[in-house]
Design a protein around this motif. Structure first.
Motif, mmCIF file in Angstrom:
data_model
loop_
_atom_site.group_PDB
_atom_site.id
_atom_site.type_symbol
_atom_site.label_atom_id
_atom_site.label_comp_id
_atom_site.label_asym_id
_atom_site.label_seq_id
_atom_site.Cartn_x
_atom_site.Cartn_y
_atom_site.Cartn_z
ATOM 1 N N SER A 234 -6.102 2.053 8.189
ATOM 2 C CA SER A 234 -5.377 2.838 6.905
ATOM 3 C C SER A 234 -4.184 1.986 7.479
ATOM 4 N N ASP B 127 -9.165 9.611 -4.079
ATOM 5 C CA ASP B 127 -10.273 8.894 -3.961
ATOM 6 C C ASP B 127 -11.389 8.702 -3.650
ATOM 7 N N LEU C 190 -10.427 7.651 9.244
ATOM 8 C CA LEU C 190 -9.181 6.781 8.611
ATOM 9 C C LEU C 190 -7.584 6.810 8.816
ATOM 10 N N ASN C 191 -7.180 7.041 10.274
ATOM 11 C CA ASN C 191 -6.136 6.583 10.174
ATOM 12 C C ASN C 191 -5.348 4.865 10.755
ATOM 13 N N LEU D 294 -4.328 4.213 -0.230
ATOM 14 C CA LEU D 294 -4.700 4.080 1.470
ATOM 15 C C LEU D 294 -4.439 5.918 1.761
ATOM 16 N N PRO D 295 -5.933 6.323 2.441
ATOM 17 C CA PRO D 295 -5.852 7.493 3.267
ATOM 18 C C PRO D 295 -5.112 7.848 4.787
ATOM 19 N N LEU D 296 -4.733 9.051 4.525
ATOM 20 C CA LEU D 296 -4.152 9.166 6.099
ATOM 21 C C LEU D 296 -4.259 10.893 6.448
ATOM 22 N N LEU E 272 0.094 5.412 1.236
ATOM 23 C CA LEU E 272 -0.775 6.152 1.394
ATOM 24 C C LEU E 272 -0.664 7.613 1.543
ATOM 25 N N VAL F 165 -13.586 7.802 -0.430
ATOM 26 C CA VAL F 165 -13.003 8.424 0.698
ATOM 27 C C VAL F 165 -14.201 9.374 1.334
ATOM 28 N N THR G 144 -5.063 -1.247 7.826
ATOM 29 C CA THR G 144 -4.203 -2.976 6.359
ATOM 30 C C THR G 144 -2.767 -2.673 5.978
ATOM 31 N N ALA G 145 -2.395 -0.854 5.755
ATOM 32 C CA ALA G 145 -0.945 -1.195 5.409
ATOM 33 C C ALA G 145 0.125 -1.787 6.719
ATOM 34 N N HIS H 252 0.782 -1.084 -0.454
ATOM 35 C CA HIS H 252 -0.019 0.044 -0.136
ATOM 36 C C HIS H 252 0.913 1.426 -0.240
#
Length: 328
Positions: free
Chosen positions: A318, A296, A314-315, A280-282, A258, A299, A321-322, A256
């Motif tokens: 993510s 994205d 979000l954080n 992925l978002p942060l 971010l 989101v 997952t990451a 991923h």
């Protein structure tokens, strides 16, 4: 104490600056803007206090502590990145319409300059949210000031704010301290959940393809954070920087890439495509967004999100997952 699940969430002021670029007049605007009123009780009493905050994370800390007693206004408009935004000429002059000004030292020069000028004028209470918090030389920059990314350090900032606004309104000092203690319990729970994700993770490295506001996570949780961009939203990645990141992604089996939701993110997209990764978002809690980041559409953000929302929506997902935390 305001709950993060309440529908009466205080909303932030979306536009403090006139479209013509002329310095805005705050005194004439506050009464006309429903988003400037952070008092959930609906009390229109003219003796309400007004406090200006200088970026979204600080804005939320102040409103959580102030509760029903104060109107709390974020100077940064919706959609603007707090680290990159600068006020129009005349803004500092108009800040004397407020009772308090809460800022972050060494975050942006305009904040430090405004705090100095307002202290000299002596008309409003100036509150340094960062007081007593020691910056450190992170892998990204010397004297890294992004302490609000650490939920434990935030507890010191929240107490600083409680003390400061108690100076504005001593009558409700006990309420402010109680609100601060209650919110700090939420921050403590957030820290413990973050810690559990890292403890269960299969990886300990992430790649952030926008500016690096996240190195306090390295200090607190031991996450290795790599960015080809650096700490400034205006920095650009060189081809060599990108190649090194691509090699790290392959070496660590990272799946991923971010990105900071508040920044243009073509590098994140191109890097992810190049290495076959997902994005992925942060959130560094520096930008409020009404809708989706450009990169994205999956989101969905809301402009009245608070600090806890940014992390829990979000954080934490993510990061989980990451780091492949769910695989443990």
């Amino acid at each position: 104490m305001t709950s993060h699940s309440e529908s009466t969430y205080f909303t932030r002021r979306q536009a403090l600056i006139g479209a013509s670029g002329v310095a805005f007049g705050l005194a004439g605007c506050l009464g006309d803007d429903p988003q400037a009123n952070s008092n959930p009780s609906g009390d229109d009493s003219s003796d309400s206090f007004t406090v200006f905050a200088t970026m979204p994370a600080v804005w939320d800390f102040v409103r959580q502590v102030a509760g029903e007693h104060m109107d709390v206004i974020d100077l940064v408009p919706v959609g603007e990145h707090g680290h990159d935004w600068n006020p129009e000429p005349g803004t500092v002059r108009d800040l004397d319409e407020a009772d308090g000004f809460v800022y972050l030292r060494d975050f942006s020069s305009w904040q430090d300059d405004a705090a100095t000028q307002l202290r000299e004028d002596g008309d409003i209470v100036v509150i340094e949210a960062s007081q007593g918090i020691e910056f450190f030389d992170s892998p990204a920059e010397d004297d890294d000031e992004h302490w609000w990314m650490d939920p434990l350090e935030c507890q010191t900032g929240v107490l600083n704010i409680a003390e400061g606004i108690s100076e504005i309104d001593p009558e409700h000092a006990d309420d402010y301290m109680a609100n601060a203690e209650s919110f700090n319990e939420e921050l403590q729970a957030l820290h413990e959940d973050f810690e559990a994700i890292v403890d269960q993770a299969a990886l300990n490295s992430i790649v952030v393809a926008t500016h690096d506001s996240f190195q306090w996570w390295n200090r607190r949780y031991g996450i290795d954070i790599y960015s080809p961009v650096g700490t400034s939203p205006d920095d650009a990645a060189s081809p060599q920087d990108v190649q090194e990141i691509e090699e790290l992604i392959e070496e660590f089996d990272i799946e991923h890439v971010l990105y900071d939701v508040g920044e243009p993110s073509p590098l994140a997209e191109s890097l992810a495509n190049e290495v076959g990764a997902d994005i992925l978002p942060l959130s560094p809690v520096e930008t409020q967004i009404d809708g989706s980041p450009d990169i994205d559409p999956t989101v969905e953000m809301k402009p009245d999100w608070g600090y806890i929302d940014h992390f829990r929506q979000l954080n934490l997902p993510s990061i989980s997952t990451a780091l492949k935390s769910e695989e443990q």
